[in-house]
Design a protein around this motif. Sequence first.
Motif, mmCIF file in Angstrom:
data_model
loop_
_atom_site.group_PDB
_atom_site.id
_atom_site.type_symbol
_atom_site.label_atom_id
_atom_site.label_comp_id
_atom_site.label_asym_id
_atom_site.label_seq_id
_atom_site.Cartn_x
_atom_site.Cartn_y
_atom_site.Cartn_z
ATOM 1 N N SER A 218 37.658 54.649 37.490
ATOM 2 C CA SER A 218 36.324 54.807 36.908
ATOM 3 C C SER A 218 36.167 54.004 35.614
ATOM 4 C CB SER A 218 36.043 56.291 36.638
ATOM 5 O OG SER A 218 37.033 56.827 35.795
ATOM 6 N N TYR A 219 37.241 53.360 35.155
ATOM 7 C CA TYR A 219 37.151 52.482 33.998
ATOM 8 C C TYR A 219 38.169 51.376 34.185
ATOM 9 C CZ TYR A 219 41.176 55.279 32.651
ATOM 10 O OH TYR A 219 42.384 55.931 32.639
ATOM 11 N N LYS A 220 37.923 50.229 33.561
ATOM 12 C CA LYS A 220 38.794 49.079 33.778
ATOM 13 C C LYS A 220 39.951 49.082 32.792
ATOM 14 C CE LYS A 220 38.849 44.144 34.568
ATOM 15 N NZ LYS A 220 38.065 42.930 34.784
ATOM 16 N N THR A 221 41.131 48.954 33.324
ATOM 17 C CA THR A 221 42.315 48.806 32.502
ATOM 18 C C THR A 221 43.068 47.576 32.971
ATOM 19 O OG1 THR A 221 43.634 50.183 33.995
ATOM 20 C CG2 THR A 221 42.544 51.288 32.161
ATOM 21 N N THR A 222 43.845 46.999 32.093
ATOM 22 C CA THR A 222 44.673 45.880 32.498
ATOM 23 C C THR A 222 46.076 46.080 31.957
ATOM 24 O OG1 THR A 222 44.000 44.648 30.541
ATOM 25 C CG2 THR A 222 42.797 44.207 32.581
ATOM 26 N N SER A 223 47.039 45.674 32.736
ATOM 27 C CA SER A 223 48.436 45.742 32.325
ATOM 28 C C SER A 223 49.176 44.668 33.096
ATOM 29 C CB SER A 223 49.010 47.134 32.630
ATOM 30 O OG SER A 223 49.173 47.291 34.039
ATOM 31 N N ASP A 224 50.474 44.583 32.867
ATOM 32 C CA ASP A 224 51.265 43.642 33.642
ATOM 33 C C ASP A 224 52.059 44.365 34.725
ATOM 34 O OD1 ASP A 224 53.055 44.956 32.063
ATOM 35 O OD2 ASP A 224 53.882 43.194 31.090
ATOM 36 N N TYR A 225 51.635 45.596 35.064
ATOM 37 C CA TYR A 225 52.275 46.360 36.128
ATOM 38 C C TYR A 225 51.707 45.923 37.474
ATOM 39 C CZ TYR A 225 53.716 50.256 39.062
ATOM 40 O OH TYR A 225 54.250 51.015 40.066
ATOM 41 N N MET A 226 52.588 45.541 38.391
ATOM 42 C CA MET A 226 52.136 45.019 39.665
ATOM 43 C C MET A 226 52.130 46.116 40.731
ATOM 44 S SD MET A 226 53.381 41.606 41.743
ATOM 45 C CE MET A 226 52.658 40.494 40.554
ATOM 46 N N THR A 227 50.960 46.657 41.014
ATOM 47 C CA THR A 227 50.801 47.631 42.081
ATOM 48 C C THR A 227 50.786 46.902 43.423
ATOM 49 O OG1 THR A 227 48.394 47.464 42.093
ATOM 50 C CG2 THR A 227 49.378 49.039 40.535
ATOM 51 N N PRO A 228 50.894 47.632 44.554
ATOM 52 C CA PRO A 228 50.802 46.966 45.852
ATOM 53 C C PRO A 228 49.510 46.174 46.037
ATOM 54 C CG PRO A 228 51.732 49.141 46.146
ATOM 55 C CD PRO A 228 51.307 49.050 44.699
ATOM 56 N N MET A 229 48.380 46.716 45.566
ATOM 57 C CA MET A 229 47.112 45.996 45.679
ATOM 58 C C MET A 229 47.147 44.696 44.882
ATOM 59 S SD MET A 229 44.187 48.971 45.515
ATOM 60 C CE MET A 229 42.854 47.783 45.479
ATOM 61 N N VAL A 230 47.736 44.771 43.698
ATOM 62 C CA VAL A 230 47.855 43.578 42.855
ATOM 63 C C VAL A 230 48.767 42.560 43.517
ATOM 64 C CG1 VAL A 230 48.822 42.714 40.696
ATOM 65 C CG2 VAL A 230 47.323 44.705 40.673
ATOM 66 N N GLU A 231 49.908 43.006 44.015
ATOM 67 C CA GLU A 231 50.850 42.079 44.637
ATOM 68 C C GLU A 231 50.225 41.394 45.847
ATOM 69 O OE1 GLU A 231 55.396 41.872 46.429
ATOM 70 O OE2 GLU A 231 54.747 43.639 45.307
ATOM 71 N N ALA A 232 49.441 42.143 46.614
ATOM 72 C CA ALA A 232 48.769 41.540 47.762
ATOM 73 C C ALA A 232 47.800 40.454 47.312
ATOM 74 C CB ALA A 232 48.034 42.619 48.555
ATOM 75 N N SER A 233 47.035 40.733 46.273
ATOM 76 C CA SER A 233 46.064 39.756 45.769
ATOM 77 C C SER A 233 46.762 38.523 45.202
ATOM 78 C CB SER A 233 45.193 40.399 44.683
ATOM 79 O OG SER A 233 44.515 41.539 45.172
ATOM 80 N N VAL A 263 41.486 44.525 39.714
ATOM 81 C CA VAL A 263 42.170 45.796 39.949
ATOM 82 C C VAL A 263 43.213 46.078 38.869
ATOM 83 C CG1 VAL A 263 41.744 45.799 42.419
ATOM 84 C CG2 VAL A 263 43.830 44.733 41.551
ATOM 85 N N GLY A 264 43.144 45.332 37.752
ATOM 86 C CA GLY A 264 43.890 45.723 36.577
ATOM 87 C C GLY A 264 45.123 44.940 36.229
ATOM 88 N N TYR A 265 45.302 43.702 36.771
ATOM 89 C CA TYR A 265 46.506 42.936 36.478
ATOM 90 C C TYR A 265 46.173 41.857 35.456
ATOM 91 C CZ TYR A 265 50.956 40.580 37.385
ATOM 92 O OH TYR A 265 52.215 40.015 37.268
ATOM 93 N N ALA A 266 46.577 42.079 34.210
ATOM 94 C CA ALA A 266 46.209 41.191 33.109
ATOM 95 C C ALA A 266 46.674 39.745 33.288
ATOM 96 C CB ALA A 266 46.743 41.758 31.798
ATOM 97 N N PRO A 267 47.914 39.494 33.764
ATOM 98 C CA PRO A 267 48.336 38.090 33.906
ATOM 99 C C PRO A 267 47.414 37.257 34.786
ATOM 100 C CG PRO A 267 50.246 39.524 34.016
ATOM 101 C CD PRO A 267 49.037 40.419 34.021
ATOM 102 N N ALA A 268 46.734 37.892 35.739
ATOM 103 C CA ALA A 268 45.812 37.144 36.603
ATOM 104 C C ALA A 268 44.614 36.648 35.802
ATOM 105 C CB ALA A 268 45.346 38.025 37.765
ATOM 106 N N GLY A 269 44.131 37.464 34.859
ATOM 107 C CA GLY A 269 43.021 37.026 34.012
ATOM 108 C C GLY A 269 43.422 35.864 33.130
ATOM 109 N N LYS A 270 44.631 35.917 32.592
ATOM 110 C CA LYS A 270 45.148 34.814 31.780
ATOM 111 C C LYS A 270 45.299 33.559 32.633
ATOM 112 C CE LYS A 270 47.717 32.555 28.630
ATOM 113 N NZ LYS A 270 48.484 31.581 29.413
ATOM 114 N N THR A 271 45.780 33.695 33.866
ATOM 115 C CA THR A 271 45.948 32.547 34.757
ATOM 116 C C THR A 271 44.611 31.893 35.070
ATOM 117 O OG1 THR A 271 47.939 33.502 35.749
ATOM 118 C CG2 THR A 271 46.802 31.791 37.007
ATOM 119 N N LEU A 272 43.579 32.701 35.280
ATOM 120 C CA LEU A 272 42.247 32.141 35.517
ATOM 121 C C LEU A 272 41.792 31.331 34.311
ATOM 122 C CD1 LEU A 272 40.528 35.163 37.273
ATOM 123 C CD2 LEU A 272 40.795 32.877 38.254
#
Length: 476
Positions: A218-233, A263-272
């Motif tokens: 219900s709110y956006k968070t970002t971290s460098d924790y790789m969940t399964p959804m993040v790893e798939a993306s 879905v909350g993976y900060a390194p992806a935002g930095k990569t963009l």
Amino acid sequence: MKARNIHTYLLIGAIALLPGVTVAQAQSTQTAAKHSASAEGDITTVTVFGKLKPPTNSLTIDRSSASSCGFMSSSGSGSDGYVRRVIRDESDDYRFSTRSPYGDASNEYNVFYLRDRVRDGGGRSIGGGCGPADFGFAAGRAHIEARDTTMREAVDLYNAGKYPKSLAMFQKSYSKIGYHEAALMIAKMHLYGVGTEKNVPEAIRWYEKLALQPNRSSYKTTSDYMTPMVEASMTLAKIYLIGFDVPKDPKAVRKWFDRAYDVGYAPAGKTLGDMYYFGYDTPRDLGKAVKHYTDTASHGYAPAQYALANILYSGEETIKAAPKKALDWYWHAAKQKHPGATYAVARAYDLGENVKADPDRALSLYKEAAIGGDGDAQNALGTYFYNGQILPKDQVMARKWFEAAAVRGQADGMFNLGVMMMKGEGGETDHTKAYAWLTLAQKAGHPNAEAVLKILEGRMTPTEKAAAEALLAPQA
């Protein structure tokens, strides 16, 4: 400002899963427990008014948002199985038992709630959000998951090298419960041909199935924790980035990095941000780069804070220089032990830029950044030892720190190391290596390297020159 490079890696690597208890172990444990209970009778059980006390399983659910009713997740929640806990609240009014999810009819509050009362007697909102069907679904799911062993069995089979059977069990586990981890393993096994024929389109289908699961936060968070959804993306982004049995597709790369960030993976935002900053398979767009850096930095991701500060420090194109704001971002990143940011703050105290000069504090921060691996800080620390500033003069230590900076490609470090080797300071004289380091410093743009090289050449023997040329020659 230090140059930054975009690095891309294919997310291959070994699949690391912790082995669970084997089926045989589970059965033997269960049998032993039955025998123990039978032998001891009621002595070791807790009784309340002559009846066995049921387990007190409960969940914490925020009923104020419909998104909180999305119980489809694989986040563990203790004895209740894998039932989603979205937002926790300390109030007991927000707790329910999975064994009686609709509440206790003798409790007036629960009666109000089950009737979907909008407000209680005190005017507080208690309706909306999760309804009885949602609570029932959560309780039923917890009941199934608490007894499900398919995921554990699939992992045990994989660890035993029985890959086809493992794949079948992962598929059963996903169809039964919908574990994200099961979908991820199915995708990986198809991608690399483990337990089945290599099938990249099928792998992509599974990765997309997982990556596009609803993001129920219900709110956006970002971290460098790789969940399964993040790893798939992230894996999808890298498949299209390198063209792993599919055509390269820059748009798809940005799409899946964007999804990973969403879905909350900060390194992806930095990569963009890096992709737009360096113009990787897209026109360079500093505005979009800064936007991504700023957004990711605001969520506390140190590499993005550092990248943004580098731009603001001296300004670029349409972005005006804002050194004070840059220092603030450097500080945020330095607090998270980012070596480059720590060096930037140290330099500010060293030179008195936008802060009161403080040599002792600068040295302390230089040390921290140098130990963290920043080449600029390592070179700076070397100069303290070389010149005897604050620290005792120590040419051996100076040469070590210059070498540490040199191997990281820091131009001043390469030059300083070359000069010390040429003179025999802090160690043996070595004209061959000195020539090599000074040549590399020249290529890196050091202004004095060319002049020193000419002096060194006049001192070198033909043998030393030949050895230096061989050292600098490209390796086959």
